[in-house]
Design a protein around this motif. Structure first.
Motif, short mmCIF file in Angstrom:
data_model
loop_
_atom_site.label_atom_id
_atom_site.label_comp_id
_atom_site.label_asym_id
_atom_site.label_seq_id
_atom_site.Cartn_x
_atom_site.Cartn_y
_atom_site.Cartn_z
N GLY A 1 0.82 -1.20 0.00
CA GLY A 1 0.00 0.00 0.00
C GLY A 1 0.86 1.25 0.00
O GLY A 1 0.59 2.21 -0.74
N VAL A 2 1.91 1.26 0.82
CA VAL A 2 2.82 2.41 0.90
C VAL A 2 3.61 2.55 -0.40
O VAL A 2 3.78 3.66 -0.93
N ALA A 3 4.11 1.43 -0.92
CA ALA A 3 4.91 1.46 -2.15
C ALA A 3 4.11 2.00 -3.33
O ALA A 3 4.60 2.84 -4.11
N GLU A 4 2.87 1.56 -3.48
CA GLU A 4 2.03 2.03 -4.59
C GLU A 4 1.74 3.52 -4.45
O GLU A 4 1.82 4.27 -5.42
N TRP A 5 1.42 3.95 -3.24
CA TRP A 5 1.11 5.35 -2.98
C TRP A 5 2.33 6.24 -3.24
O TRP A 5 2.24 7.26 -3.94
N MET A 6 3.50 5.86 -2.73
CA MET A 6 4.70 6.68 -2.91
C MET A 6 5.12 6.72 -4.38
O MET A 6 5.62 7.73 -4.88
N ASP A 7 4.88 5.62 -5.10
CA ASP A 7 5.18 5.60 -6.53
C ASP A 7 4.27 6.57 -7.26
O ASP A 7 4.70 7.30 -8.17
N THR A 8 3.01 6.61 -6.87
CA THR A 8 2.02 7.49 -7.51
C THR A 8 2.35 8.97 -7.30
O THR A 8 2.20 9.78 -8.22
N ALA A 55 5.83 5.45 15.19
CA ALA A 55 5.83 5.39 13.73
C ALA A 55 4.91 6.49 13.22
O ALA A 55 3.97 6.89 13.92
N VAL A 56 5.16 6.95 12.01
CA VAL A 56 4.36 8.05 11.46
C VAL A 56 3.06 7.56 10.84
O VAL A 56 2.00 8.17 11.01
N LEU A 57 3.12 6.45 10.12
CA LEU A 57 1.99 6.01 9.30
C LEU A 57 1.63 4.54 9.51
O LEU A 57 2.51 3.69 9.61
N ALA A 58 0.34 4.27 9.55
CA ALA A 58 -0.18 2.90 9.55
C ALA A 58 -1.12 2.77 8.37
O ALA A 58 -2.00 3.63 8.17
N VAL A 59 -0.94 1.74 7.57
CA VAL A 59 -1.81 1.50 6.43
C VAL A 59 -2.47 0.13 6.62
O VAL A 59 -1.83 -0.91 6.50
N HIS A 60 -3.74 0.17 6.98
CA HIS A 60 -4.50 -1.06 7.23
C HIS A 60 -5.92 -0.86 6.72
O HIS A 60 -6.22 0.17 6.10
N THR A 61 -6.78 -1.80 7.01
CA THR A 61 -8.17 -1.64 6.61
C THR A 61 -8.86 -0.67 7.57
O THR A 61 -8.40 -0.45 8.70
#
Length: 356
Positions: free
Chosen positions: A198-205, A233-239
């Motif tokens: 989720g983080v990788a796709e967002w940062m790529d975008t 931690a700064v960010l959590a990406v979950h449901t």
């Protein structure tokens, strides 16, 4: 030739013709009889035989392996499913948590160590299937190791930060990350976990340098979100469902969700696409799978029962309470979706150097 001789010859010819006719009839009868005798066994062989009845299943307790810690989305959906099917089948289904390795520890146990007899089911999800395969060249668990019986639910990906974080919205946060990627810390069960993709796709975008950000390994959402709430931690990406308890407690806030539509559970939170950040396709799902070699009748029983379960208002309400949407897919469709997703995530993992 004398008249007597002619009469004798005529009589002989007549007798011969009669004999020939009798013999011809006899030979034809024998031939027909022989053909019938030869065809009978063939007819018997080609006659459809009734299919043997499937063995009774289940006849004893089933172990339902959740490869993550208790309290996360996979765990909660598995427990709701186990409760329903235990009552439906009249046999206990016990949920067992085996966390570790980004979901690989529990998956290996269910798919490679347990007997493939249908009495060990795996609570499978995107992290320990398509993402695990995409993220590791020599993944300990592969798609071909298992039979995907049915998908049960799906969840919208949400981006959460500490409640008092300085960013007012996802656009501002994304800009900060683009300018300061080395200051971004984010939680995940591992480099091939749901959060990582989720983080990788967002940062790529958004054009941010993913390689400069830092992952903090956790045991799952129940461990991950509190780390963000505590400032570790700064960010959590979950449901949405996994983050919601901490949102309701006022510990974290959700800046945006992925997808093209707002979450039915967070109607006031915008999608990333609404804010101009398009192309975020990563979403969470969970279902059930079995070790390769598990009998077809087991897979069919789970597939049919889960289809029935997802039409049950009480079960759908349980999913809604944990902010998970019903998303049934039968085995054939589930397998097709998994294969397509694996291909996409493998490309993303290779591009972002996640694949190891």
């Amino acid at each position: 030739m004398s008249q007597a001789s002619q009469v004798q010859e005529g009589s002989g010819l007549k007798a011969y013709k009669q004999w020939a006719t009798v013999m011809m009839s006899f030979l034809m009868a024998v031939s027909i009889s022989a053909c019938g005798a030869k065809e009978a066994p063939l007819a018997e062989q080609s006659a459809p035989k009734p299919a043997p009845a499937a063995p009774s299943y289940p006849t004893k307790q089933i172990e339902y392996i959740v490869p993550y810690s208790a309290g996360g989305g996979v765990d909660l959906v598995a427990r709701a499913t186990a409760d329903y099917l235990s009552k439906e089948w009249g046999q206990p289904i016990v949920v067992v948590n085996k966390a570790g390795g980004g979901g690989a520890v529990g998956a290996e146990y269910a798919l490679k160590q347990a007997k493939p007899d249908g009495y060990t089911a795996l609570a499978v999800n995107v992290s320990n299937t398509t993402m695990l395969t995409a993220g590791m060249v020599n993944s300990p668990v592969k798609n071909e190791d298992q039979i995907y019986a049915a998908r049960i639910g799906k969840g919208t990906l949400a981006f959460a930060v500490k409640a008092d974080a300085p960013w007012k919205d996802f656009t501002e946060f994304s800009q900060w990350v683009k300018e300061n990627p080395e200051q971004l810390t984010w939680t995940s069960v591992g480099p091939a976990g749901f959060s990582a993709f989720g983080v990788a796709e967002w940062m790529d975008t958004i054009g941010a340098d993913f390689s400069k950000s830092r992952m903090i390994v956790t045991k799952g959402a129940s461990d991950s979100v509190p780390k963000v709430a505590g400032g570790h931690a700064v960010l959590a990406v979950h449901t949405v469902g996994e983050i919601m308890p901490m949102v309701q407690a006022g510990k974290v806030k959700i800046l945006a969700v992925s997808g093209t539509e707002r979450s039915p559970f967070l109607p006031d939170v915008p999608t990333a696409e609404e804010l101009g950040i398009k192309g975020l396709t990563v979403f969470w799902w969970t279902g059930v799978s079995f070790a390769k070699g598990t009998p077809d009748y087991v897979v069919e029983k789970w597939q049919e029962s889960i289809a029935k379960m997802e039409k049950d208002p009480a079960f759908v309400k349980k999913l809604s309470e944990i902010q998970v949407e019903a998303a049934y897919a039968k085995s054939a469709d589930f397998i097709q979706d998994v294969n397509q997703e694996t291909e996409y995530y493998t490309g993303l993992a290779t591009k972002k150097n996640i694949r190891k």
